[in-house]
Design an enzyme around this catalytic site. Sequence first.
Site, PDB file in Angstrom:
ATOM      1  N   GLY A 114     -27.810 -12.531  15.753  1.00 21.91           N
ATOM      2  CA  GLY A 114     -28.989 -12.738  16.604  1.00 21.91           C
ATOM      3  C   GLY A 114     -29.723 -14.060  16.444  1.00 21.91           C
ATOM      4  O   GLY A 114     -30.278 -14.575  17.408  1.00 21.91           O
ATOM      5  N   GLU A 171     -34.551 -15.331  11.012  1.00 22.10           N
ATOM      6  CA  GLU A 171     -34.183 -14.087  11.708  1.00 22.10           C
ATOM      7  C   GLU A 171     -34.613 -14.158  13.166  1.00 22.10           C
ATOM      8  O   GLU A 171     -35.546 -14.885  13.518  1.00 22.10           O
ATOM      9  CB  GLU A 171     -34.904 -12.899  11.049  1.00 22.10           C
ATOM     10  CG  GLU A 171     -34.068 -12.141  10.041  1.00 22.10           C
ATOM     11  CD  GLU A 171     -32.961 -11.278  10.675  1.00 22.10           C
ATOM     12  OE1 GLU A 171     -32.562 -11.530  11.823  1.00 22.10           O
ATOM     13  OE2 GLU A 171     -32.503 -10.346   9.997  1.00 22.10           O
ATOM     14  N   ASP A 172     -33.945 -13.380  13.999  1.00 19.41           N
ATOM     15  CA  ASP A 172     -34.411 -13.283  15.388  1.00 19.41           C
ATOM     16  C   ASP A 172     -35.501 -12.224  15.517  1.00 19.41           C
ATOM     17  O   ASP A 172     -36.470 -12.412  16.224  1.00 19.41           O
ATOM     18  CB  ASP A 172     -33.250 -12.996  16.354  1.00 19.41           C
ATOM     19  CG  ASP A 172     -32.450 -11.774  15.957  1.00 19.41           C
ATOM     20  OD1 ASP A 172     -32.409 -11.448  14.755  1.00 19.41           O
ATOM     21  OD2 ASP A 172     -31.848 -11.132  16.838  1.00 19.41           O
ATOM     22  N   ASP A 216     -37.601  -5.601  12.595  1.00 20.31           N
ATOM     23  CA  ASP A 216     -37.889  -4.335  13.255  1.00 20.31           C
ATOM     24  C   ASP A 216     -38.355  -3.338  12.176  1.00 20.31           C
ATOM     25  O   ASP A 216     -39.523  -3.344  11.784  1.00 20.31           O
ATOM     26  CB  ASP A 216     -36.579  -3.909  13.946  1.00 20.31           C
ATOM     27  CG  ASP A 216     -36.758  -2.797  14.955  1.00 20.31           C
ATOM     28  OD1 ASP A 216     -37.651  -1.968  14.772  1.00 20.31           O
ATOM     29  OD2 ASP A 216     -35.985  -2.751  15.921  1.00 20.31           O
ATOM     30  N   LYS A 221     -41.694  -6.662  15.276  1.00 23.02           N
ATOM     31  CA  LYS A 221     -42.184  -5.415  15.896  1.00 23.02           C
ATOM     32  C   LYS A 221     -42.915  -4.637  14.813  1.00 23.02           C
ATOM     33  O   LYS A 221     -42.348  -3.731  14.193  1.00 23.02           O
ATOM     34  CB  LYS A 221     -41.004  -4.566  16.372  1.00 23.02           C
ATOM     35  CG  LYS A 221     -40.499  -4.855  17.764  1.00 23.02           C
ATOM     36  CD  LYS A 221     -39.444  -3.806  18.122  1.00 23.02           C
ATOM     37  CE  LYS A 221     -38.780  -4.112  19.439  1.00 23.02           C
ATOM     38  NZ  LYS A 221     -37.647  -3.191  19.700  1.00 23.02           N
ATOM     39  N   VAL A 224     -35.885  -5.196  23.713  1.00 22.44           N
ATOM     40  CA  VAL A 224     -35.868  -6.616  24.062  1.00 22.44           C
ATOM     41  C   VAL A 224     -34.483  -7.232  23.883  1.00 22.44           C
ATOM     42  O   VAL A 224     -33.768  -6.912  22.938  1.00 22.44           O
ATOM     43  CB  VAL A 224     -36.916  -7.422  23.249  1.00 22.44           C
ATOM     44  CG1 VAL A 224     -38.315  -7.127  23.741  1.00 22.44           C
ATOM     45  CG2 VAL A 224     -36.813  -7.129  21.753  1.00 22.44           C
ATOM     46  N   ARG A 253     -27.243 -12.044  24.982  1.00 23.94           N
ATOM     47  CA  ARG A 253     -27.736 -13.009  23.988  1.00 23.94           C
ATOM     48  C   ARG A 253     -28.023 -14.360  24.623  1.00 23.94           C
ATOM     49  O   ARG A 253     -28.826 -15.142  24.127  1.00 23.94           O
ATOM     50  CB  ARG A 253     -26.703 -13.202  22.874  1.00 23.94           C
ATOM     51  CG  ARG A 253     -26.427 -11.971  22.025  1.00 23.94           C
ATOM     52  CD  ARG A 253     -25.593 -12.373  20.818  1.00 23.94           C
ATOM     53  NE  ARG A 253     -24.926 -11.253  20.160  1.00 23.94           N
ATOM     54  CZ  ARG A 253     -25.465 -10.496  19.207  1.00 23.94           C
ATOM     55  NH1 ARG A 253     -26.693 -10.739  18.810  1.00 23.94           N
ATOM     56  NH2 ARG A 253     -24.784  -9.516  18.656  1.00 23.94           N
TER      57      ARG A 253
END
Length: 183
Positions: free
Chosen positions: A46, A101-102, A105, A133, A155, A167
Amino acid sequence: MRLRDDVAKVLISEETLQARVAEIGRELNATYTDEDRPLLVAVLKGAFVFLADLTRHLEMRHEVNFMEISSYGTGTKSSGVVRILLDLEQNIEGRHVLIVEDIVDSGRTLEYITRNLQTRRPTSLRVCTLLSKPSRREVGVTVDFVGFEVPDEFVVGYGLDFAEEYRNLPFIGVLKEKVYAGQ
Ligand code: PRP
């Protein structure tokens, strides 16, 4: 049907993303020096888009490398079982390391990586994520640089996938429910 048609709404536009990535670049430029020569460790897959844009805003000498961490098998992200699929080949003892990081979570991936890298005795270990998040957090993790806090929606784009697709979208979008229904 085109990829774009699967997106219900654009959550973060390309312009807003690019402006924020440039801003994070400036924050990092104020944090690290040439002498620090930080090592940016992007977590595949990601983070590859974010890293590619971010690195071009950095003015200090630095290095990039990659790790890949398996998530939790197929299905829901609940087991918390994480393992390394691709590791750094280099020694990071005495290095300034920045995890890229993308999205954070539950925080489980990041918790695992930070705990793992910390045992290798870097001089500093910081974390930079494009998205967070907070409402989904299951474990406490420290994130030093956050692009955007996002609500608990599905998302995709700018590196984030659904079933390995989307992506490449240049914005962060929310996927139409019918696309992932039944998963
Ligand atoms: C995503 C993301 C983080 C992780 C965050 O990776 O890139 O690494 O999940 O989730 P967590 O905070 O709940 O651990 P994913 O496993 O989807 O793989 P990918 O990057 O290859 O898409």
